[in-house]
Write a protein that holds these residues in place. Structure first.
Motif, mmCIF file in Angstrom:
data_model
loop_
_atom_site.group_PDB
_atom_site.id
_atom_site.type_symbol
_atom_site.label_atom_id
_atom_site.label_comp_id
_atom_site.label_asym_id
_atom_site.label_seq_id
_atom_site.Cartn_x
_atom_site.Cartn_y
_atom_site.Cartn_z
ATOM 1 N N THR A 99 0.765 -1.129 0.201
ATOM 2 C CA THR A 99 0.132 0.104 0.390
ATOM 3 C C THR A 99 1.406 1.308 -0.143
ATOM 4 O OG1 THR A 99 -1.461 -0.971 1.249
ATOM 5 C CG2 THR A 99 -2.087 1.229 0.980
ATOM 6 N N TRP A 100 0.341 2.066 -0.871
ATOM 7 C CA TRP A 100 1.815 3.240 -1.491
ATOM 8 C C TRP A 100 0.779 4.912 -0.265
ATOM 9 C CZ3 TRP A 100 5.611 0.849 -2.236
ATOM 10 C CH2 TRP A 100 6.310 1.788 -2.947
ATOM 11 N N ALA A 101 -0.276 4.688 1.046
ATOM 12 C CA ALA A 101 -0.594 5.579 1.317
ATOM 13 C C ALA A 101 -1.170 5.752 2.249
ATOM 14 C CB ALA A 101 -2.059 6.681 0.452
ATOM 15 N N PRO A 102 -0.994 4.688 3.867
ATOM 16 C CA PRO A 102 1.533 5.049 3.984
ATOM 17 C C PRO A 102 1.464 4.420 3.453
ATOM 18 C CG PRO A 102 -0.554 4.172 5.798
ATOM 19 C CD PRO A 102 -1.425 4.317 4.663
ATOM 20 N N ARG A 103 2.538 4.340 3.046
ATOM 21 C CA ARG A 103 3.959 3.684 2.292
ATOM 22 C C ARG A 103 4.076 2.609 3.643
ATOM 23 N NH1 ARG A 103 9.288 3.508 1.837
ATOM 24 N NH2 ARG A 103 9.692 5.103 3.507
ATOM 25 N N ARG A 104 3.477 1.377 2.873
ATOM 26 C CA ARG A 104 3.441 0.256 3.563
ATOM 27 C C ARG A 104 3.567 -0.850 3.324
ATOM 28 N NH1 ARG A 104 -1.195 1.403 4.904
ATOM 29 N NH2 ARG A 104 -2.374 -0.779 5.303
ATOM 30 N N MET A 105 4.540 -2.601 3.464
ATOM 31 C CA MET A 105 3.897 -3.596 3.308
ATOM 32 C C MET A 105 3.678 -4.553 4.255
ATOM 33 S SD MET A 105 6.487 -6.646 2.176
ATOM 34 C CE MET A 105 7.472 -5.145 0.575
ATOM 35 N N ASP A 106 2.554 -5.185 3.544
ATOM 36 C CA ASP A 106 1.969 -6.061 4.857
ATOM 37 C C ASP A 106 1.955 -7.494 4.372
ATOM 38 O OD1 ASP A 106 -0.104 -4.719 7.001
ATOM 39 O OD2 ASP A 106 -0.882 -3.996 4.674
ATOM 40 N N LEU A 107 2.124 -8.705 4.877
ATOM 41 C CA LEU A 107 2.611 -9.780 4.249
ATOM 42 C C LEU A 107 2.072 -10.314 5.361
ATOM 43 C CD1 LEU A 107 6.876 -9.560 4.376
ATOM 44 C CD2 LEU A 107 4.834 -9.474 2.537
ATOM 45 N N PHE A 108 1.040 -11.695 5.072
ATOM 46 C CA PHE A 108 0.381 -12.633 6.030
ATOM 47 C C PHE A 108 0.801 -14.134 5.671
ATOM 48 C CE2 PHE A 108 -2.746 -9.581 3.947
ATOM 49 C CZ PHE A 108 -3.199 -8.770 4.691
ATOM 50 N N THR A 109 1.589 -14.108 7.678
ATOM 51 C CA THR A 109 2.837 -14.991 7.093
ATOM 52 C C THR A 109 2.160 -16.970 6.833
ATOM 53 O OG1 THR A 109 2.073 -15.330 9.292
ATOM 54 C CG2 THR A 109 4.232 -13.465 8.041
ATOM 55 N N CYS A 110 1.382 -16.872 7.201
ATOM 56 C CA CYS A 110 0.643 -18.319 6.844
ATOM 57 C C CYS A 110 0.248 -18.885 5.298
ATOM 58 C CB CYS A 110 -0.869 -18.603 7.972
ATOM 59 S SG CYS A 110 -1.358 -19.964 7.270
ATOM 60 N N PRO A 111 1.040 -19.860 5.539
ATOM 61 C CA PRO A 111 1.309 -20.786 4.104
ATOM 62 C C PRO A 111 0.324 -21.241 3.369
ATOM 63 C CG PRO A 111 2.675 -21.853 5.309
ATOM 64 C CD PRO A 111 2.684 -20.970 6.093
ATOM 65 N N ASP A 112 0.041 -21.224 2.388
ATOM 66 C CA ASP A 112 -1.394 -21.989 1.894
ATOM 67 C C ASP A 112 -1.068 -23.436 1.601
ATOM 68 O OD1 ASP A 112 -3.361 -22.802 -0.106
ATOM 69 O OD2 ASP A 112 -3.087 -21.424 -1.698
ATOM 70 N N ALA A 113 -1.994 -24.052 2.242
ATOM 71 C CA ALA A 113 -2.041 -25.721 2.312
ATOM 72 C C ALA A 113 -1.845 -26.032 1.168
ATOM 73 C CB ALA A 113 -2.719 -25.907 3.480
ATOM 74 N N SER A 114 -2.630 -25.811 -0.100
ATOM 75 C CA SER A 114 -2.190 -26.603 -0.835
ATOM 76 C C SER A 114 -1.944 -25.661 -2.183
ATOM 77 C CB SER A 114 -3.858 -26.752 -1.218
ATOM 78 O OG SER A 114 -4.429 -25.298 -1.845
ATOM 79 N N SER A 115 -1.084 -24.614 -1.652
ATOM 80 C CA SER A 115 0.144 -24.422 -3.081
ATOM 81 C C SER A 115 1.104 -25.291 -3.237
ATOM 82 C CB SER A 115 1.273 -23.639 -2.209
ATOM 83 O OG SER A 115 1.644 -22.866 -3.174
ATOM 84 N N PRO A 116 0.401 -24.657 -5.015
ATOM 85 C CA PRO A 116 2.027 -25.902 -6.111
ATOM 86 C C PRO A 116 3.442 -25.744 -6.100
ATOM 87 C CG PRO A 116 0.310 -24.452 -7.315
ATOM 88 C CD PRO A 116 0.094 -24.284 -5.999
ATOM 89 N N GLU A 117 3.059 -24.183 -5.807
ATOM 90 C CA GLU A 117 4.684 -23.836 -5.928
ATOM 91 C C GLU A 117 5.878 -24.267 -5.189
ATOM 92 O OE1 GLU A 117 5.611 -21.260 -7.519
ATOM 93 O OE2 GLU A 117 3.300 -21.245 -8.352
ATOM 94 N N PRO A 118 7.078 -25.253 -5.363
ATOM 95 C CA PRO A 118 7.768 -25.567 -5.008
ATOM 96 C C PRO A 118 8.952 -24.711 -4.093
ATOM 97 C CG PRO A 118 8.583 -25.450 -6.911
ATOM 98 C CD PRO A 118 7.385 -24.547 -7.410
#
Length: 156
Positions: A99-118
């Motif tokens: 988000t840029w107003a206000p400038r920040r990064m929000d990270l939701f730290t719980c991984p997706d249980a069915s993610s196909p990404e290695p």
């Protein structure tokens, strides 16, 4: 006449306002927040998540220059202050946002249980959201800088 004078006075006299910005409130109200800082990021995290915050800090710094070389802007490279990164650990949502107003990064730290990404979830999230930070800096330079002076970060 009196109303017009008040409006004119309010337009001429601008004060800086500070307030809490609330957009992703999945975290319980009783959380104690801590922070760690690096050269380019200020990581804000719930107390007790120190190792997770350190890992995100390492990954964000590790991928900063490779991402910057591919797009032309290093994440947070055009700003003097470290970018706030807020870790949300009390949600099952697997995502992040910049988000840029206000400038920040929000990270939701719980991984997706069915993610196909290695790729490891922390690395994937750090790279993906850092890419957004780099992309949003296009509006800050190369001919658009004066828009930010007039409108602020909302222009981006």
């Amino acid at each position: 006449m009196k109303g017009r004078f008040c409006i004119l006075l309010m337009m001429l006299v601008c004060f800086s306002a500070s307030a809490q910005f609330y957009s992703s409130g999945d975290d319980p109200g009783g959380i104690r927040w801590r922070s760690i800082s690096s050269d380019n990021y200020r990581i804000i995290y719930p107390a007790g998540s120190d190792s997770l915050a350190l890992r995100f800090g390492i990954e964000l710094e590790r991928w900063r220059l490779p991402l910057g070389s591919s797009i032309g802007y290093a994440p947070n490279g055009m700003y003097r202050r470290p970018m706030p990164v807020i870790l949300h650990g009390f949600t099952a949502q697997a995502n992040g946002s910049v988000t840029w107003a206000p400038r920040r990064m929000d990270l939701f730290t719980c991984p997706d249980a069915s993610s196909p990404e290695p790729l490891d979830w922390i690395t994937e999230l750090a790279v993906h959201e850092s890419r957004h930070v780099s992309q949003m800096q296009f509006a800050r330079g190369r001919g658009f800088g004066w828009f930010n002076a007039v409108v602020g970060e909302l222009f981006t």
